[in-house]
Write an enzyme that holds these catalytic residues in place. Structure first.
Site, mmCIF file in Angstrom:
data_model
loop_
_atom_site.group_PDB
_atom_site.id
_atom_site.type_symbol
_atom_site.label_atom_id
_atom_site.label_comp_id
_atom_site.label_asym_id
_atom_site.label_seq_id
_atom_site.Cartn_x
_atom_site.Cartn_y
_atom_site.Cartn_z
ATOM 1 N N HIS A 34 -3.629 6.723 -4.261
ATOM 2 C CA HIS A 34 -3.630 5.405 -4.895
ATOM 3 C C HIS A 34 -4.635 4.522 -4.157
ATOM 4 O O HIS A 34 -5.324 4.997 -3.241
ATOM 5 C CB HIS A 34 -2.218 4.804 -4.885
ATOM 6 C CG HIS A 34 -1.555 4.843 -3.529
ATOM 7 N ND1 HIS A 34 -2.070 4.193 -2.432
ATOM 8 C CD2 HIS A 34 -0.442 5.481 -3.097
ATOM 9 C CE1 HIS A 34 -1.290 4.397 -1.386
ATOM 10 N NE2 HIS A 34 -0.296 5.188 -1.759
ATOM 11 N N GLU A 35 -4.679 3.246 -4.532
ATOM 12 C CA GLU A 35 -5.679 2.332 -3.955
ATOM 13 C C GLU A 35 -5.597 2.261 -2.423
ATOM 14 O O GLU A 35 -6.596 2.016 -1.763
ATOM 15 C CB GLU A 35 -5.525 0.929 -4.550
ATOM 16 C CG GLU A 35 -6.171 0.761 -5.911
ATOM 17 C CD GLU A 35 -7.677 1.031 -5.927
ATOM 18 O OE1 GLU A 35 -8.378 0.634 -4.985
ATOM 19 O OE2 GLU A 35 -8.143 1.667 -6.899
ATOM 20 N N HIS A 37 -4.871 4.779 -0.330
ATOM 21 C CA HIS A 37 -5.631 5.933 0.162
ATOM 22 C C HIS A 37 -7.131 5.715 -0.062
ATOM 23 O O HIS A 37 -7.950 6.028 0.799
ATOM 24 C CB HIS A 37 -5.232 7.206 -0.599
ATOM 25 C CG HIS A 37 -3.807 7.629 -0.416
ATOM 26 N ND1 HIS A 37 -2.893 7.597 -1.447
ATOM 27 C CD2 HIS A 37 -3.143 8.105 0.665
ATOM 28 C CE1 HIS A 37 -1.731 8.052 -1.015
ATOM 29 N NE2 HIS A 37 -1.836 8.348 0.266
ATOM 30 N N GLN A 61 7.799 17.455 7.716
ATOM 31 C CA GLN A 61 8.144 16.051 7.954
ATOM 32 C C GLN A 61 9.189 15.535 6.969
ATOM 33 O O GLN A 61 9.478 14.343 6.947
ATOM 34 C CB GLN A 61 6.886 15.175 7.969
ATOM 35 C CG GLN A 61 6.170 15.028 6.637
ATOM 36 C CD GLN A 61 4.873 14.257 6.775
ATOM 37 O OE1 GLN A 61 3.877 14.783 7.253
ATOM 38 N NE2 GLN A 61 4.862 12.993 6.385
ATOM 39 N N LYS A 149 0.225 0.331 6.879
ATOM 40 C CA LYS A 149 1.448 0.353 6.072
ATOM 41 C C LYS A 149 2.526 1.189 6.772
ATOM 42 O O LYS A 149 3.695 0.825 6.792
ATOM 43 C CB LYS A 149 1.104 0.915 4.697
ATOM 44 C CG LYS A 149 2.211 1.589 3.947
ATOM 45 C CD LYS A 149 2.878 0.624 3.025
ATOM 46 C CE LYS A 149 4.031 1.186 2.229
ATOM 47 N NZ LYS A 149 4.495 2.484 2.507
ATOM 48 N N VAL A 176 -2.881 -2.098 1.512
ATOM 49 C CA VAL A 176 -3.311 -2.542 0.181
ATOM 50 C C VAL A 176 -2.050 -2.818 -0.643
ATOM 51 O O VAL A 176 -1.107 -2.020 -0.636
ATOM 52 C CB VAL A 176 -4.186 -1.465 -0.502
ATOM 53 C CG1 VAL A 176 -4.583 -1.901 -1.902
ATOM 54 C CG2 VAL A 176 -5.416 -1.174 0.339
ATOM 55 N N SER A 185 2.582 2.386 -2.568
ATOM 56 C CA SER A 185 3.097 3.600 -1.943
ATOM 57 C C SER A 185 3.290 4.663 -3.021
ATOM 58 O O SER A 185 3.615 4.332 -4.170
ATOM 59 C CB SER A 185 4.442 3.295 -1.276
ATOM 60 O OG SER A 185 5.193 4.475 -1.115
ATOM 61 N N ARG A 187 5.654 6.499 -3.253
ATOM 62 C CA ARG A 187 7.069 6.520 -3.634
ATOM 63 C C ARG A 187 7.447 5.370 -4.573
ATOM 64 O O ARG A 187 8.550 5.371 -5.093
ATOM 65 C CB ARG A 187 7.955 6.508 -2.384
ATOM 66 C CG ARG A 187 7.907 7.850 -1.641
ATOM 67 C CD ARG A 187 8.942 7.931 -0.537
ATOM 68 N NE ARG A 187 9.084 9.277 -0.016
ATOM 69 C CZ ARG A 187 8.514 9.716 1.111
ATOM 70 N NH1 ARG A 187 7.763 8.921 1.833
ATOM 71 N NH2 ARG A 187 8.685 10.961 1.506
HETATM 72 P P1 PAJ Z 1 0.483 9.553 2.862
HETATM 73 O O1 PAJ Z 1 1.782 8.885 2.651
HETATM 74 O O2 PAJ Z 1 -0.176 10.254 1.718
HETATM 75 O O3 PAJ Z 1 -0.513 8.480 3.445
HETATM 76 C C1 PAJ Z 1 -1.814 8.827 3.841
HETATM 77 C C2 PAJ Z 1 -2.445 7.636 4.536
HETATM 78 O O4 PAJ Z 1 -2.559 6.549 3.620
HETATM 79 C C3 PAJ Z 1 -1.580 7.139 5.722
HETATM 80 O O5 PAJ Z 1 -2.415 6.842 6.833
HETATM 81 C C4 PAJ Z 1 -0.939 5.889 5.131
HETATM 82 O O6 PAJ Z 1 -0.589 4.931 6.118
HETATM 83 C C5 PAJ Z 1 -2.046 5.378 4.224
HETATM 84 N N1 PAJ Z 1 -1.506 4.463 3.203
HETATM 85 C C6 PAJ Z 1 -0.449 4.660 2.382
HETATM 86 N N2 PAJ Z 1 -0.221 3.566 1.613
HETATM 87 C C7 PAJ Z 1 -1.166 2.649 1.962
HETATM 88 C C8 PAJ Z 1 -1.466 1.317 1.540
HETATM 89 N N3 PAJ Z 1 -0.759 0.703 0.610
HETATM 90 N N4 PAJ Z 1 -2.502 0.677 2.133
HETATM 91 C C9 PAJ Z 1 -3.239 1.295 3.101
HETATM 92 N N5 PAJ Z 1 -3.010 2.547 3.535
HETATM 93 C C10 PAJ Z 1 -1.986 3.221 2.978
HETATM 94 O O7 PAJ Z 1 1.144 9.281 5.750
HETATM 95 C C11 PAJ Z 1 1.069 10.407 5.287
HETATM 96 O O8 PAJ Z 1 0.627 10.665 4.017
HETATM 97 C C12 PAJ Z 1 1.467 11.640 6.077
HETATM 98 O O9 PAJ Z 1 2.515 11.351 6.947
HETATM 99 C C13 PAJ Z 1 0.269 12.289 6.861
HETATM 100 C C14 PAJ Z 1 -0.309 11.322 7.901
HETATM 101 C C15 PAJ Z 1 -0.821 12.719 5.872
HETATM 102 C C16 PAJ Z 1 0.768 13.540 7.610
HETATM 103 O O10 PAJ Z 1 1.333 14.454 6.730
#
Ligand code: PAJ
Length: 283
Positions: A34-35, A37, A61, A149, A176, A185, A187
């Protein structure tokens, strides 16, 4: 854009590029991009010759009662996003190639992993620290991009990199949000319409805290209590924790001072949501 699934192949290709002095920016993800990432990927593109994104829903995890099976996996959409952002390599491994037969080595960041989300999700951060170490060893990035986040995850990974002398720079990227304030997120897609409205209470509670601090409040307990009062007005939101902590040690701060972090976790229906605010007040 090259999609690689075999760890050895990724390692070999990136090693050659590194020998040619190409800087590597790395964004580890579990997909369902999403935005949030994309902001990490864009920053990585700006600062590096090569950008690697990993997509791997890491089973280690997830707790036994968590959403490993139902975690969204919209792969073709994810790949299209990455192609558009001109990502150079996608690492898309299979679990059996990451955790081979007799796998038995884990990374445990003590203390930091057992508080906050670590309490509700035992083993979660051990799984995160282990996969992130493995990914760093395979990608050898110059810079890895992580979201603020997931504050506790970021703080744990920073600690681990420092403690184990892992040669990578960690870049923390701001959260973001949707226009209405909800932190984006993967989720959030579990939330129905009314739950999505309920979820706005997280950013509202953080905004209330920010305002109180701006107006001079320094006593953590009274700030947290006001946040709790606000959230409790909404009967469908259950608070798991709200705390004000030091950004490096995650120790609770009685008074808001220095680099502080306000964190909260709630449950709405069956969905667990987290949000936070990183602040700084000169001592
Ligand atoms: P995931 O939840 O896919 O998130 C990947 C990365 O994107 C993480 O560093 C997370 O903090 C960041 N992220 C998620 N939502 C965000 C948002 N709204 N604004 C900015 N960054 C955001 O986090 C994981 O995956 C896993 O635990 C991982 C580190 C990949 C290990 O498996």
């Amino acid at each position: 854009m090259q999609i690689i699934s075999k760890p050895e192949k990724l390692f070999k290709i990136l090693k050659i590029l590194k020998l040619k002095s190409k800087t590597i920016g790395f964004v580890p993800t579990m997909g369902a991009l999403h935005e949030g990432h994309l902001s990490l990927i864009r920053q990585a593109k700006k600062e590096n010759k090569i950008v690697v994104v990993s997509i791997f829903v890491n089973p280690k995890q997830f707790g036994p009662k968590e959403d490993l099976k139902s975690y969204p996996r919209p792969l073709s959409k994810d790949l299209a996003f990455c192609r558009k952002e001109k990502v150079d390599f996608i690492f898309l491994p299979k679990a059996k190639d990451i955790y081979g037969k007799n796998f038995s080595t884990y990374i445990q960041v003590e203390g930091l992993s057992s508080v906050l989300c670590g309490k509700a999700r035992p083993g979660h951060f051990r799984g995160v620290a282990t996969i992130v170490t493995k990914l760093f060893n395979l990608v050898h990035p110059d810079i890895a991009y992580l979201g603020m986040k997931d504050a506790q995850q970021l703080i744990i990974i920073k600690r681990m990199v420092k403690d184990l002398n892992i040669p990578v720079k960690i870049k923390a990227m701001p959260t973001v949000r949707e226009a209405d304030g909800l932190a984006i997120s993967s989720r959030n897609m579990y939330l129905n319409k009314s739950e999505k409205l309920d979820a706005l209470v997280l950013s509202r509670a953080l905004n209330l805290a920010k305002l109180m601090i701006k107006n001079g409040a320094r006593d953590s307990l009274s700030i947290v209590n006001r946040m709790k009062e606000l959230i409790k007005q909404n009967k469908s939101v259950r608070i798991e924790y709200i705390e004000i902590l030091d950004t490096e040690t995650l120790r609770p701060l009685n008074r808001v001072i220095g680099n502080y972090l306000i964190v909260l976790a709630v449950r709405i229906g069956t969905t667990r949501l987290i949000d936070n605010f990183w602040g700084k007040l000169s001592r």
